[in-house]
Write a protein that holds these residues in place. Structure first.
Motif, PDB file in Angstrom:
ATOM      1  N   ALA A  81       0.806  -1.222   0.000  1.00  0.00           N
ATOM      2  CA  ALA A  81       0.000   0.000   0.000  1.00  0.00           C
ATOM      3  C   ALA A  81       0.835   1.266   0.000  1.00  0.00           C
ATOM      4  CB  ALA A  81      -0.925  -0.001   1.220  1.00  0.00           C
ATOM      5  N   ALA A  82       2.005   1.215   0.614  1.00  0.00           N
ATOM      6  CA  ALA A  82       2.807   2.424   0.817  1.00  0.00           C
ATOM      7  C   ALA A  82       3.574   2.796  -0.454  1.00  0.00           C
ATOM      8  CB  ALA A  82       3.771   2.223   1.970  1.00  0.00           C
ATOM      9  N   LYS A  83       3.311   3.981  -0.963  1.00  0.00           N
ATOM     10  CA  LYS A  83       3.998   4.467  -2.164  1.00  0.00           C
ATOM     11  C   LYS A  83       5.097   5.476  -1.827  1.00  0.00           C
ATOM     12  CE  LYS A  83       1.128   2.047  -4.524  1.00  0.00           C
ATOM     13  NZ  LYS A  83       1.570   0.714  -4.999  1.00  0.00           N
ATOM     14  N   ARG A  84       4.940   6.174  -0.702  1.00  0.00           N
ATOM     15  CA  ARG A  84       5.910   7.196  -0.298  1.00  0.00           C
ATOM     16  C   ARG A  84       6.596   6.849   1.016  1.00  0.00           C
ATOM     17  NH1 ARG A  84       5.598  11.137   3.502  1.00  0.00           N
ATOM     18  NH2 ARG A  84       7.027  12.922   3.282  1.00  0.00           N
ATOM     19  N   ALA A  85       5.842   6.375   1.977  1.00  0.00           N
ATOM     20  CA  ALA A  85       6.377   6.144   3.316  1.00  0.00           C
ATOM     21  C   ALA A  85       7.400   5.021   3.342  1.00  0.00           C
ATOM     22  CB  ALA A  85       5.246   5.815   4.285  1.00  0.00           C
ATOM     23  N   MET A  86       8.394   5.161   4.212  1.00  0.00           N
ATOM     24  CA  MET A  86       9.241   4.026   4.546  1.00  0.00           C
ATOM     25  C   MET A  86       8.422   3.099   5.439  1.00  0.00           C
ATOM     26  SD  MET A  86      12.695   3.868   6.894  1.00  0.00           S
ATOM     27  CE  MET A  86      13.890   4.110   5.587  1.00  0.00           C
ATOM     28  N   VAL A  87       8.557   1.790   5.236  1.00  0.00           N
ATOM     29  CA  VAL A  87       7.851   0.820   6.074  1.00  0.00           C
ATOM     30  C   VAL A  87       8.869   0.042   6.898  1.00  0.00           C
ATOM     31  CG1 VAL A  87       6.183  -1.042   6.167  1.00  0.00           C
ATOM     32  CG2 VAL A  87       6.059   0.627   4.309  1.00  0.00           C
ATOM     33  N   VAL A  88       8.711   0.122   8.209  1.00  0.00           N
ATOM     34  CA  VAL A  88       9.601  -0.536   9.165  1.00  0.00           C
ATOM     35  C   VAL A  88       8.815  -1.639   9.859  1.00  0.00           C
ATOM     36  CG1 VAL A  88      11.037  -0.222  11.211  1.00  0.00           C
ATOM     37  CG2 VAL A  88      10.904   1.598   9.496  1.00  0.00           C
ATOM     38  N   VAL A  89       9.438  -2.787  10.048  1.00  0.00           N
ATOM     39  CA  VAL A  89       8.769  -3.959  10.611  1.00  0.00           C
ATOM     40  C   VAL A  89       9.450  -4.366  11.915  1.00  0.00           C
ATOM     41  CG1 VAL A  89       8.104  -6.361  10.199  1.00  0.00           C
ATOM     42  CG2 VAL A  89       8.170  -4.731   8.294  1.00  0.00           C
ATOM     43  N   ASP A  90       8.659  -4.549  12.973  1.00  0.00           N
ATOM     44  CA  ASP A  90       9.209  -5.053  14.230  1.00  0.00           C
ATOM     45  C   ASP A  90       9.702  -6.478  14.081  1.00  0.00           C
ATOM     46  OD1 ASP A  90       9.149  -3.062  16.167  1.00  0.00           O
ATOM     47  OD2 ASP A  90       7.061  -3.443  16.695  1.00  0.00           O
ATOM     48  N   LEU A  91      10.877  -6.757  14.639  1.00  0.00           N
ATOM     49  CA  LEU A  91      11.272  -8.147  14.818  1.00  0.00           C
ATOM     50  C   LEU A  91      10.572  -8.635  16.080  1.00  0.00           C
ATOM     51  CD1 LEU A  91      15.079  -8.664  14.086  1.00  0.00           C
ATOM     52  CD2 LEU A  91      13.100  -9.116  12.634  1.00  0.00           C
ATOM     53  N   PRO A  92       9.669  -9.606  15.969  1.00  0.00           N
ATOM     54  CA  PRO A  92       8.912 -10.040  17.145  1.00  0.00           C
ATOM     55  C   PRO A  92       9.761 -10.923  18.060  1.00  0.00           C
ATOM     56  CG  PRO A  92       8.354 -11.419  15.296  1.00  0.00           C
ATOM     57  CD  PRO A  92       9.292 -10.359  14.762  1.00  0.00           C
ATOM     58  N   PHE A  93       9.315 -11.063  19.270  1.00  0.00           N
ATOM     59  CA  PHE A  93       9.947 -11.977  20.214  1.00  0.00           C
ATOM     60  C   PHE A  93       9.796 -13.414  19.714  1.00  0.00           C
ATOM     61  CE2 PHE A  93       9.739 -14.736  23.951  1.00  0.00           C
ATOM     62  CZ  PHE A  93      10.842 -14.316  24.681  1.00  0.00           C
ATOM     63  N   PRO A  94      10.863 -14.252  19.730  1.00  0.00           N
ATOM     64  CA  PRO A  94      12.203 -13.986  20.226  1.00  0.00           C
ATOM     65  C   PRO A  94      13.231 -13.803  19.105  1.00  0.00           C
ATOM     66  CG  PRO A  94      11.874 -16.342  20.141  1.00  0.00           C
ATOM     67  CD  PRO A  94      10.647 -15.713  19.522  1.00  0.00           C
ATOM     68  N   GLU A  95      12.794 -13.310  17.940  1.00  0.00           N
ATOM     69  CA  GLU A  95      13.698 -13.214  16.788  1.00  0.00           C
ATOM     70  C   GLU A  95      14.911 -12.327  17.075  1.00  0.00           C
ATOM     71  OE1 GLU A  95      13.343 -15.124  14.271  1.00  0.00           O
ATOM     72  OE2 GLU A  95      11.328 -15.843  14.698  1.00  0.00           O
ATOM     73  N   GLY A  96      14.746 -11.351  17.948  1.00  0.00           N
ATOM     74  CA  GLY A  96      15.852 -10.461  18.277  1.00  0.00           C
ATOM     75  C   GLY A  96      16.618 -10.872  19.510  1.00  0.00           C
ATOM     76  N   GLN A  97      16.300 -12.045  20.061  1.00  0.00           N
ATOM     77  CA  GLN A  97      16.950 -12.500  21.281  1.00  0.00           C
ATOM     78  C   GLN A  97      17.747 -13.798  21.086  1.00  0.00           C
ATOM     79  OE1 GLN A  97      13.679 -11.510  21.191  1.00  0.00           O
ATOM     80  NE2 GLN A  97      13.901  -9.592  22.304  1.00  0.00           N
ATOM     81  N   LEU A  98      17.511 -14.491  19.982  1.00  0.00           N
ATOM     82  CA  LEU A  98      18.210 -15.757  19.734  1.00  0.00           C
ATOM     83  C   LEU A  98      19.524 -15.488  18.988  1.00  0.00           C
ATOM     84  CD1 LEU A  98      15.091 -17.910  18.803  1.00  0.00           C
ATOM     85  CD2 LEU A  98      16.276 -17.770  21.007  1.00  0.00           C
ATOM     86  N   GLN A  99      20.039 -16.480  18.301  1.00  0.00           N
ATOM     87  CA  GLN A  99      21.304 -16.307  17.586  1.00  0.00           C
ATOM     88  C   GLN A  99      21.216 -15.144  16.598  1.00  0.00           C
ATOM     89  OE1 GLN A  99      19.483 -19.106  17.681  1.00  0.00           O
ATOM     90  NE2 GLN A  99      20.750 -20.892  18.176  1.00  0.00           N
ATOM     91  N   VAL A 100      22.343 -14.475  16.413  1.00  0.00           N
ATOM     92  CA  VAL A 100      22.385 -13.356  15.477  1.00  0.00           C
ATOM     93  C   VAL A 100      21.970 -13.808  14.087  1.00  0.00           C
ATOM     94  CG1 VAL A 100      23.921 -11.709  14.322  1.00  0.00           C
ATOM     95  CG2 VAL A 100      24.109 -12.064  16.796  1.00  0.00           C
ATOM     96  N   SER A 101      22.368 -15.009  13.717  1.00  0.00           N
ATOM     97  CA  SER A 101      22.004 -15.517  12.395  1.00  0.00           C
ATOM     98  C   SER A 101      20.491 -15.613  12.236  1.00  0.00           C
ATOM     99  CB  SER A 101      22.638 -16.888  12.153  1.00  0.00           C
ATOM    100  OG  SER A 101      22.203 -17.830  13.120  1.00  0.00           O
ATOM    101  N   ARG A 102      19.792 -15.916  13.331  1.00  0.00           N
ATOM    102  CA  ARG A 102      18.325 -15.987  13.297  1.00  0.00           C
ATOM    103  C   ARG A 102      17.741 -14.611  12.984  1.00  0.00           C
ATOM    104  NH1 ARG A 102      14.495 -19.512  16.107  1.00  0.00           N
ATOM    105  NH2 ARG A 102      12.441 -18.565  15.829  1.00  0.00           N
ATOM    106  N   SER A 103      18.308 -13.565  13.582  1.00  0.00           N
ATOM    107  CA  SER A 103      17.820 -12.206  13.324  1.00  0.00           C
ATOM    108  C   SER A 103      18.092 -11.790  11.888  1.00  0.00           C
ATOM    109  CB  SER A 103      18.475 -11.211  14.289  1.00  0.00           C
ATOM    110  OG  SER A 103      18.138 -11.497  15.622  1.00  0.00           O
ATOM    111  N   ILE A 104      19.241 -12.164  11.374  1.00  0.00           N
ATOM    112  CA  ILE A 104      19.561 -11.847   9.981  1.00  0.00           C
ATOM    113  C   ILE A 104      18.576 -12.539   9.056  1.00  0.00           C
ATOM    114  CG2 ILE A 104      21.271 -12.132   8.143  1.00  0.00           C
ATOM    115  CD1 ILE A 104      23.444 -11.764  10.276  1.00  0.00           C
TER     116      ILE A 104
END
Length: 268
Positions: A81-104
């Motif tokens: 839907a977004a034509k102009r806005a930047m769209v940022v997505v939350d990394l949900p729990f626990p994607e940002g807490q496990l191995q770095v490779s998981r977050s990547i």
């Protein structure tokens, strides 16, 4: 404007220029195509597909039930839907807490499977190696300091964060690791201003006073489409929930009294 008469896309670079020029940045949450379309047309700079979807759409008490597959599902709609806005997505729990490779891998899914542009990662200085690895892999990261909703059970609830020295350290570490912006949640106005002054990247506040580069709110709070507690830092600009209730009540009454459907809503 773009060459095809479409608005120029907001990027990490244009956000940085906003900060340097003293221009404000607006940011709202979006979880579906029509909402994202209206917010984009309204000129909102950043749309956040937040893990708050678990609460405001799913009816959960915390953001923790949001899964990566759910985030991709909602992000795909918002990104289209977004034509102009930047769209940022939350990394949900626990994607940002496990191995770095998981977050990547999670960040790569966002860029590959949706039309979104960056991820947001909760945490402070301890997340700097993860931020650096993700940015090195080509995934833009917005850092998130202050109140961390994914940490609710460790913190014992939602509360104002007042540790200025630690929060400044967190923000500077995120910036040094390559974060293109820092979201600051639920801190005293003076603390948020001090964080803003300590870094050179854009800062986005929520419950952090007016000393940041920009502001973000949950759209459901903004338009009065909530069914529970409204935080102190929210300003409600509309009463959409009451409008929906009134429209549904009017529909029910017209069905019960036989006035709907009428000639205009019927085929001959």
């Amino acid at each position: 404007m773009g060459s095809d008469n479409t608005p120029s896309r907001i990027t990490t670079r244009s956000l940085q220029l906003r900060r340097e020029r003293g221009q404000a940045i607006s940011m709202l949450t979006a979880y579906d195509f029509p909402t994202a379309k209206f917010l984009d047309e309204a000129g909102i700079d950043i749309l956040l597909v937040g893990d708050t979807v678990a609460m405001v759409v799913g009816g959960h008490e915390t953001t923790l039930p949001a899964t990566m597959d759910q985030m991709i599902y909602h992000s795909e709609m918002v990104g289209r839907a977004a034509k102009r806005a930047m769209v940022v997505v939350d990394l949900p729990f626990p994607e940002g807490q496990l191995q770095v490779s998981r977050s990547i891998e999670a960040g790569a899914r966002v860029l590959q499977e949706t039309k979104c542009h960056a991820v947001k990662l909760e945490g402070g200085a301890e997340q700097a190696p993860r931020i650096e690895a993700m940015v090195t892999a080509g995934i833009p990261v917005m850092a998130h300091v202050g109140l961390r909703p994914q940490n609710i059970h460790v913190d014992g609830g939602y509360r104002v964060q007042r540790e200025q020295e630690k929060l400044i350290h967190d923000a500077k570490a995120a910036e040094s690791a390559g974060a293109f912006a820092v979201l600051i949640e639920c801190v005293p106005e003076s603390v948020a201003a001090a964080i803003h002054d300590a870094v050179s990247v854009p800062t986005i506040g929520i419950g952090a006073g007016g000393g940041t580069t920009g502001q973000v709110l949950v759209t459901h709070d903004l338009i009065g489409l909530t069914a529970g507690y409204t935080p102190k830092f929210v300003r409600t600009y509309a009463s959409v929930g009451e409008t929906i209730r009134q429209a549904a009540e009017a529909f029910r009454q017209s069905v019960e009294d036989g006035s709907f459907p009428g000639p205009d809503e019927s085929f001959k």
